[in-house]
Scaffold this motif. Structure first.
Motif, PDB file in Angstrom:
ATOM      1  N   ILE A 193       1.293  -1.522   0.045  1.00 51.99           N
ATOM      2  CA  ILE A 193      -0.092   0.540   0.213  1.00 51.99           C
ATOM      3  C   ILE A 193       1.016   1.169  -0.175  1.00 51.99           C
ATOM      4  CG2 ILE A 193      -1.431   1.096   1.096  1.00 51.99           C
ATOM      5  CD1 ILE A 193      -3.143  -0.961   1.992  1.00 51.99           C
ATOM      6  N   LYS A 194       1.056   1.742  -0.883  1.00 50.51           N
ATOM      7  CA  LYS A 194       1.371   3.625  -1.225  1.00 50.51           C
ATOM      8  C   LYS A 194       0.487   4.162  -1.255  1.00 50.51           C
ATOM      9  CE  LYS A 194       3.961   0.654  -4.522  1.00 50.51           C
ATOM     10  NZ  LYS A 194       3.953  -0.721  -4.402  1.00 50.51           N
ATOM     11  N   THR A 195       0.724   5.303   0.167  1.00 56.98           N
ATOM     12  CA  THR A 195      -0.377   6.487  -0.068  1.00 56.98           C
ATOM     13  C   THR A 195       1.126   7.678   0.056  1.00 56.98           C
ATOM     14  OG1 THR A 195       0.227   6.383   2.364  1.00 56.98           O
ATOM     15  CG2 THR A 195      -0.999   4.440   1.375  1.00 56.98           C
ATOM     16  N   ASP A 196      -0.063   8.920  -0.342  1.00 57.56           N
ATOM     17  CA  ASP A 196       0.705   9.739  -0.050  1.00 57.56           C
ATOM     18  C   ASP A 196       0.145  10.323   1.516  1.00 57.56           C
ATOM     19  OD1 ASP A 196       3.059  10.426  -1.810  1.00 57.56           O
ATOM     20  OD2 ASP A 196       1.804   9.417  -3.284  1.00 57.56           O
ATOM     21  N   ALA A 197      -0.563  10.904   2.337  1.00 56.60           N
ATOM     22  CA  ALA A 197      -0.595  11.044   2.626  1.00 56.60           C
ATOM     23  C   ALA A 197      -1.288  12.585   2.746  1.00 56.60           C
ATOM     24  CB  ALA A 197      -0.641  10.605   4.140  1.00 56.60           C
ATOM     25  N   PRO A 224      -5.656   5.069  -2.567  1.00 57.76           N
ATOM     26  CA  PRO A 224      -6.141   3.422  -3.001  1.00 57.76           C
ATOM     27  C   PRO A 224      -5.559   2.820  -1.435  1.00 57.76           C
ATOM     28  CG  PRO A 224      -3.784   4.608  -2.128  1.00 57.76           C
ATOM     29  CD  PRO A 224      -4.518   6.217  -2.513  1.00 57.76           C
ATOM     30  N   THR A 225      -5.630   3.104  -0.539  1.00 57.29           N
ATOM     31  CA  THR A 225      -6.003   2.257   0.375  1.00 57.29           C
ATOM     32  C   THR A 225      -7.366   1.998   0.826  1.00 57.29           C
ATOM     33  OG1 THR A 225      -6.568   3.868   1.934  1.00 57.29           O
ATOM     34  CG2 THR A 225      -4.380   3.564   2.046  1.00 57.29           C
ATOM     35  N   ARG A 226      -8.488   2.801   0.131  1.00 50.95           N
ATOM     36  CA  ARG A 226      -9.727   1.885  -0.167  1.00 50.95           C
ATOM     37  C   ARG A 226     -10.530   1.330  -1.721  1.00 50.95           C
ATOM     38  NH1 ARG A 226      -8.597   6.114   4.202  1.00 50.95           N
ATOM     39  NH2 ARG A 226     -10.047   5.776   6.139  1.00 50.95           N
TER      40      ARG A 226
END
Length: 534
Positions: A193-197, A224-226
């Motif tokens: 899981i690659k996120t940009d908060a 991308p987390t949901r």
């Protein structure tokens, strides 16, 4: 499942006709594929065989082309993955470089040597213990791979497991762990899981966290987390539909930003409404996952989408099965503001859950139960979210009403008749009402089951719930009431369930969860009697 666009559009928050539709913008045609690419790919595969030593290739290896790029001078770069004896070689990917004429110009790779035949000495059951991690859950039984992404880039036979959990800051985490199939040691852990908060400031929700997707130098309002749920601007256009066929759709232009912040809390910034919609679907996704173990609307991990700024002066919101999306109008500016509040988002998203489970027909008593399910889960999501800007209550749409509406909310679960149209109790005439009003009886049942009858104040809101038989009802708490309704919906209700059937379904659910004759079971019976469903 409701597939008719017209029928799906009917699953709206309010009993109101759709506003006049306007055409949507024509979508751009996809770019044509360059005709030379298949030739380039075939030449690269040939080069892989002719230069096996460079590629660390050996017997029992196969290559698959996954991408080709061509420079302006015709030089090509063909990216390939490989398998060894039908096992994926992780870290065995390679790029073959060729001239315009197809002449071999070398390769790019990190693999140090060709894989060699081996058989596992450590069984998957033992390797699984090494892959386990605190606060993470194993999601599969392991699969054999060739792992070559270690520091020395040497290929090793490994068991690969998927685990899921959360990071310390609450961000979802999905980790694949490779365990050496010969020694049992962990070789490699990969976070997928690659996120940009980022964050956003909505019209109603305040400043809230968002998970974003990086796209070039900008960020998309896409999580991308949901399940890659995203939110876009309908540009004040509308769908044009006739009967069961839509000739055009309003667009969903995904919101983007050069920074990780979206919106400013005002209508002037079009992304502010988008922040509310994205936040609402995020909280609803988390609620269903954490409370019921349901990942996404269909339980398949796939996300949906939101369209905000739909049509002109459109004072409603709706769920549409055919696009798997929620749509929100900006309101009429007199009675209703933008329809993007948290409980509205949860209401519309729950229509999708109902469609994927009991599929309650959207008319008559079953339609009332369909609408009530969305109101019930919307209330539960508000309490679950714990956002002080949108506090949990048993009111529907209280944030979107304007002074011209004349009432402090769209609907009232403790005493539905306060809206002037919804009955507090069941009667034989209920089936003839619009589903947004016949839903009142089930909403009232849920309130009684959660909080009980009589006067009380919850989160600063005053309630006073009556019963049809004059008997006091003691509530069992919102958590138990919500779990009972969800199990009834997903396990016992069918498309034509009416109020009598809903009583049976919730009693069966209470028996399953808490036991026949339990306090919860008896409370379900008492709450239904309190709304004259006997």
């Amino acid at each position: 499942m409701r597939t008719s666009p017209r029928l799906a559009l009917g699953a709206a928050l309010l009993a109101a006709p759709l506003a006049a539709a306007v055409p949507s913008a024509a979508s751009a045609a996809p770019a044509p594929t360059a005709p030379a690419l298949p030739l380039v790919a075939n030449r690269a595969l040939g080069a892989a065989g002719a230069h096996a030593g460079d590629l660390k290739a050996a017997t029992d290896q196969k290559f698959q082309v996954i991408g080709v790029s061509v420079d302006r001078d015709g030089t090509s770069h063909t990216r390939m993955t490989r398998t060894f004896r039908n096992l994926p070689v992780l870290g065995g990917d390679v790029v073959v470089h060729q001239s315009r004429s197809g002449a071999y110009q070398g390769t790019s790779l990190t693999l140090r040597s060709a894989p060699s035949p081996t058989a596992p000495k450590v069984p998957a059951s033992k390797a699984k213990k090494a892959a386990a991690a605190k606060h993470y859950t194993l999601r599969d039984g392991g699969a054999l791979v060739v792992e070559a992404r270690t520091a020395d880039h040497q290929p090793r036979l490994a068991w690969r497991f998927r685990t899921e959990g959360k990071k310390a800051d609450g961000t979802p985490s999905r980790v694949f762990t490779s365990v050496d199939a010969l020694t049992g040691k962990v070789l490699f852990r990969e976070e997928t899981i690659k996120t940009d908060a980022g964050d956003g400031q909505g019209l109603y929700s305040g400043t809230v966290p968002l998970q974003l997707t990086k796209s070039g130098t900008s960020y998309q309002m896409k999580d991308p987390t949901r399940g890659n749920t995203y939110t876009g601007d309908a540009q004040n256009k509308a769908d044009i539909c006739f009967l069961t066929f839509c000739i055009s759709r309003a667009p969903t232009v995904v919101f983007t930003s050069s920074t990780t912040h979206f919106g400013d809390g005002t209508n002037a910034n079009r992304a502010s409404a988008g922040v509310d919609a994205q936040y609402g679907t995020n909280e609803t996704w988390d609620f269903y996952k954490e409370v019921f173990g349901r990942t996404g609307i269909k339980g398949d991990g796939k996300g949906s989408s939101n369209r905000v700024h739909y049509d002109k002066n459109y004072a409603n919101a709706f769920w549409d099965d055919s696009c798997f999306c929620m749509t929100y109008g900006d309101g009429d500016g007199t009675q209703l503001g933008p329809l993007t509040a948290l409980d509205v988002a949860a209401h519309e998203m729950t229509h999708g859950v109902t469609s994927a489970t009991a599929n309650l027909t959207y008319s008559g008593e079953s339609g009332g139960l369909n609408e009530a399910t969305s109101d019930i889960m919307a209330a539960a999501v508000e309490f679950y979210a714990g956002n002080p800007a949108e506090r949990g209550d048993y009111l529907v749409g209280e944030r979107v009403v304007l002074p011209g509406f004349g009432k402090p909310a769209l609907r009232f679960m403790d005493r539905p008749s306060k809206d002037g149209k919804s009955p507090d109790f069941w009667s034989a005439d209920l089936k003839n009402l619009d589903v947004h009003y016949s839903s009142g009886v089930a909403n009232h049942f849920y309130y009684l089951l959660s909080e009980g009858s009589g006067a009380k104040t919850i989160n600063g809101v005053s309630y006073d719930s009556p019963t049809s038989n004059g008997q006091a009802v003691a509530g069992i708490g919102r958590d138990a009431a919500t779990r009972i309704w969800y199990r009834a919906l997903t396990t016992y209700m069918t498309s034509s369930t009416d109020y009598k059937g809903a009583r049976t379904a919730t009693l069966n659910a209470a028996k399953d969860l808490y036991g026949a004759g339990s306090t919860q079971y008896n409370a379900v019976a008492a709450a239904w009697s309190g709304v004259n469903v006997n």
